[in-house]
Design an enzyme around this catalytic site. Structure first.
Site, PDB file in Angstrom:
ATOM      1  N   ASP A   1      -0.197   4.492   0.679  1.00 48.38           N
ATOM      2  CA  ASP A   1      -0.806   5.510   1.890  1.00 48.38           C
ATOM      3  C   ASP A   1      -0.016   5.268   2.939  1.00 48.38           C
ATOM      4  O   ASP A   1       0.552   4.217   3.233  1.00 48.38           O
ATOM      5  CB  ASP A   1      -2.059   5.820   1.942  1.00 48.38           C
ATOM      6  CG  ASP A   1      -2.672   4.152   2.693  1.00 48.38           C
ATOM      7  OD1 ASP A   1      -2.409   3.100   2.061  1.00 48.38           O
ATOM      8  OD2 ASP A   1      -3.446   4.318   3.619  1.00 48.38           O
TER       9      ASP A   1
ATOM     10  N   GLU B   1      -4.983   1.662   3.033  1.00 51.28           N
ATOM     11  CA  GLU B   1      -4.831   0.719   3.955  1.00 51.28           C
ATOM     12  C   GLU B   1      -4.964   1.199   5.326  1.00 51.28           C
ATOM     13  O   GLU B   1      -5.731   0.606   6.445  1.00 51.28           O
ATOM     14  CB  GLU B   1      -3.653  -0.166   3.684  1.00 51.28           C
ATOM     15  CG  GLU B   1      -3.404  -1.442   4.560  1.00 51.28           C
ATOM     16  CD  GLU B   1      -2.795  -1.379   5.924  1.00 51.28           C
ATOM     17  OE1 GLU B   1      -3.053  -2.247   6.779  1.00 51.28           O
ATOM     18  OE2 GLU B   1      -2.354  -0.444   6.175  1.00 51.28           O
ATOM     19  N   GLU B   2      -4.148   2.309   5.423  1.00 51.10           N
ATOM     20  CA  GLU B   2      -4.197   3.158   6.850  1.00 51.10           C
ATOM     21  C   GLU B   2      -5.516   3.565   7.343  1.00 51.10           C
ATOM     22  O   GLU B   2      -5.525   4.035   8.482  1.00 51.10           O
ATOM     23  CB  GLU B   2      -2.923   4.055   7.034  1.00 51.10           C
ATOM     24  CG  GLU B   2      -1.581   3.364   6.680  1.00 51.10           C
ATOM     25  CD  GLU B   2      -1.038   2.476   7.499  1.00 51.10           C
ATOM     26  OE1 GLU B   2      -1.811   2.169   8.691  1.00 51.10           O
ATOM     27  OE2 GLU B   2       0.038   2.173   7.504  1.00 51.10           O
TER      28      GLU B   2
ATOM     29  N   ASP C   1       6.740   1.334   6.201  1.00 51.19           N
ATOM     30  CA  ASP C   1       5.466   1.079   6.179  1.00 51.19           C
ATOM     31  C   ASP C   1       4.463   1.723   5.292  1.00 51.19           C
ATOM     32  O   ASP C   1       3.874   2.851   5.681  1.00 51.19           O
ATOM     33  CB  ASP C   1       4.411   0.960   7.430  1.00 51.19           C
ATOM     34  CG  ASP C   1       3.265   0.460   7.659  1.00 51.19           C
ATOM     35  OD1 ASP C   1       2.559  -0.294   6.769  1.00 51.19           O
ATOM     36  OD2 ASP C   1       2.535   0.717   8.768  1.00 51.19           O
TER      37      ASP C   1
ATOM     38  N   HIS D   1       0.946  -1.205  -0.201  1.00 49.80           N
ATOM     39  CA  HIS D   1      -0.006   0.039   0.043  1.00 49.80           C
ATOM     40  C   HIS D   1       0.924   1.353  -0.061  1.00 49.80           C
ATOM     41  O   HIS D   1       1.973   1.258   0.603  1.00 49.80           O
ATOM     42  CB  HIS D   1      -1.021   0.147   1.186  1.00 49.80           C
ATOM     43  CG  HIS D   1      -0.398   0.172   2.524  1.00 49.80           C
ATOM     44  ND1 HIS D   1      -0.185   1.241   3.294  1.00 49.80           N
ATOM     45  CD2 HIS D   1       0.115  -0.866   3.410  1.00 49.80           C
ATOM     46  CE1 HIS D   1       0.608   0.704   4.335  1.00 49.80           C
ATOM     47  NE2 HIS D   1       0.400  -0.361   4.447  1.00 49.80           N
TER      48      HIS D   1
ATOM     49  N   HIS E   1       4.220   3.638  12.109  1.00 52.19           N
ATOM     50  CA  HIS E   1       3.078   4.307  12.915  1.00 52.19           C
ATOM     51  C   HIS E   1       3.534   5.519  14.134  1.00 52.19           C
ATOM     52  O   HIS E   1       2.607   6.151  14.617  1.00 52.19           O
ATOM     53  CB  HIS E   1       1.890   3.512  13.429  1.00 52.19           C
ATOM     54  CG  HIS E   1       1.150   2.605  12.754  1.00 52.19           C
ATOM     55  ND1 HIS E   1      -0.201   2.224  12.714  1.00 52.19           N
ATOM     56  CD2 HIS E   1       1.518   2.235  11.319  1.00 52.19           C
ATOM     57  CE1 HIS E   1      -0.469   1.658  11.841  1.00 52.19           C
ATOM     58  NE2 HIS E   1       0.340   1.644  10.755  1.00 52.19           N
TER      59      HIS E   1
END
Length: 464
Positions: free
Chosen positions: A103, A169-170, A134, A101, A434
């Site tokens: 995003d 996805e996030e 990520d 992903h 994150h």
């Protein structure tokens, strides 16, 4: 399947030689603030999708590359832009679907970053920046592996390849399921590689074989029709904050283990992992004890957890002598493999209703459930992946569980039940996905890219 050592060596060499270009492209992607949440500028997500599409076109491998959107299920609303690329298999070879992903999470407080979150910065063998690990590194592992395979094999590349780079996805993968339906003919494959997980450590690859599910919801607690003076009414009238604190405390026992009847535990062995490692990888402060019981990894992989991830309360700077009539909290539960997320949510909901103090009124909203996942490790794709990891990293892979969740894998299983799913990744325990100062370990990136290229070379020799 007989190995072709000369081709393996050629793929390894071209993959290694392509690392500098892959890192340069990764840096360009990190500079794009592709945050899918509506509170942020959405143009970054579109620019990111366009950039990924150009990278895939540049490989010269695909017959089709496009940026597409799908409906979210909320009326006519469309999800964020995703990238889809494909080439058909030839000569009886399998088709592999590569997922990542583009995003990213919001950066949070810029002051907590040692370098700007959207300015890729190399320090001490790591690349820092939001999305560096990520999951824009996952994108570049796919792109770099495809480049290496194409250069090394040329016209002998018969493998079917589909690529799906998601853009939300996030933000909950709101249009993921519909995207699969809309493009099922293109995405249908024999093997699916989901590059959105982690490794055992910086030098040891991990093959993710279990993921916990998730049940996230907003809980509203009400005790009063309106606010009241805390001096005039305090001591006789329960405010919502008091009721919420007492209610939430019932979710855990004195050891910090989840105390909700009906939440299940998976019985499975875990590798050795000590408290010192946990402290190093989590940032647990001196004097603060871990919570729960049994082996540490069983708590992280095979047991449920409950976390309060948001709380609407009066800020300290605005505190007044007032009894709050209502509070809201976001509860995020992780569900052990083997239990459905909806059953877990029902158990937590029943627990909270049964333990509501003083007759407090409870309301549940914004419920979001995603099921856990267990990999069937008996398939030939797992065998090929383990062999490729051993060749690429120089050490055998460790079968790992992950405490986090990738709920959309349930959609992949439902839509493509015959596919073998491999969950891999580029993160290591110190990547801080994150969090501020997210980073990518550069040696891990090198090994992951080489390993995936070797995996694709193995798949290119198979017939189905």
């Amino acid at each position: 399947m007989t190995p072709d050592l000369s081709r393996q060596d050629a793929v390894r060499a071209t993959a290694s030689a392509g690392i500098p270009a892959a890192l340069a492209d990764l840096g360009a992607l990190v500079r794009i603030p592709s945050i899918a949440w509506p509170a942020f500028d959405q143009s970054g997500v579109q620019r990111s999708a366009d950039a990924v599409a150009e990278l895939l076109r540049g490989t010269g491998v695909f017959e089709r590359v496009e940026v597409a959107r799908a409906a979210t299920g909320d009326g006519d609303e469309l999800g964020q832009p995703a990238v889809l690329a494909s080439r058909p298999a030839r000569n009886g070879r399998p088709t592999v679907l590569l997922y990542a992903h583009h995003d990213v999470q919001p950066p949070g407080d810029d002051a907590l970053w040692d370098s700007p979150p959207f300015e890729p910065t190399v320090r001490d063998g790591r690349l820092y920046g939001r999305g560096a690990a990520d999951d824009k590194a996952g994108i570049m592992v796919h792109v770099g592996a495809i480049r290496a395979l194409s250069e090394a094999l040329g016209d002998d590349l018969d493998l079917g390849v589909a690529v799906f780079i998601e853009g939300e996805e996030e933000y909950g993968s709101r249009s993921f399921a519909q995207f699969l339906v809309d493009h099922a003919d293109v995405l249908r494959s024999d093997v699916i590689v989901v590059a959105d997980s982690g490794n055992w450590d910086e030098k040891t690859p991990g093959l993710t074989v279990s993921l916990r599910g998730n049940a996230r919801f907003t809980l509203t607690v009400r005790t009063l029709a309106h606010a009241s003076h805390s001096g005039m009414m305090g001591g006789a009238v329960p405010d919502a904050m008091l009721a919420t604190v007492k209610l939430l405390s019932t979710l855990w026992d004195d050891d910090g283990a989840v105390a909700v009847e009906g939440l299940r535990v998976r019985d499975a062995e875990t590798p050795p992992y000590d408290e010192a490692t946990l402290r190093s990888e989590s940032g647990l402060l001196d004097g603060v004890s871990p919570i729960g019981r049994d082996s540490i990894l069983s708590r992280l992989w095979n047991k449920p957890s409950v976390t309060i991830t948001g709380w609407d309360a009066t800020p300290v700077e605005s505190a007044s002598n007032t009894l709050a009539p209502e509070t809201r909290v976001v509860i995020s539960a992780r569900v052990a493999p083997g239990q459905s997320a909806t059953d877990a949510f029902a158990a937590i909901q029943a627990h909270l209703r049964a333990h509501a103090p003083f007759g407090a009124h409870l309301d549940f909203s914004d419920v979001d459930c995603g099921d856990a996942f267990l990999v069937d490790t008996a398939g030939w794709a797992v065998h090929d992946a383990r062999a490729a990891f051993a060749d690429g990293y120089g050490v055998d892979a460790v079968d790992v569980g992950v405490g986090g969740s990738i709920p959309f894998i349930a959609d992949l299983v439902r839509e493509f039940p015959g596919a073998q799913i491999l969950v891999t990744g580029v993160e290591d325990p110190h990547s801080r996905a994150h969090s501020p100062n997210e980073s990518l370990h550069l040696e891990t990136f090198h090994n992951a890219l080489v390993s995936e290229a070797l995996l694709l070379e193995r798949l290119n020799r198979r017939t189905v």
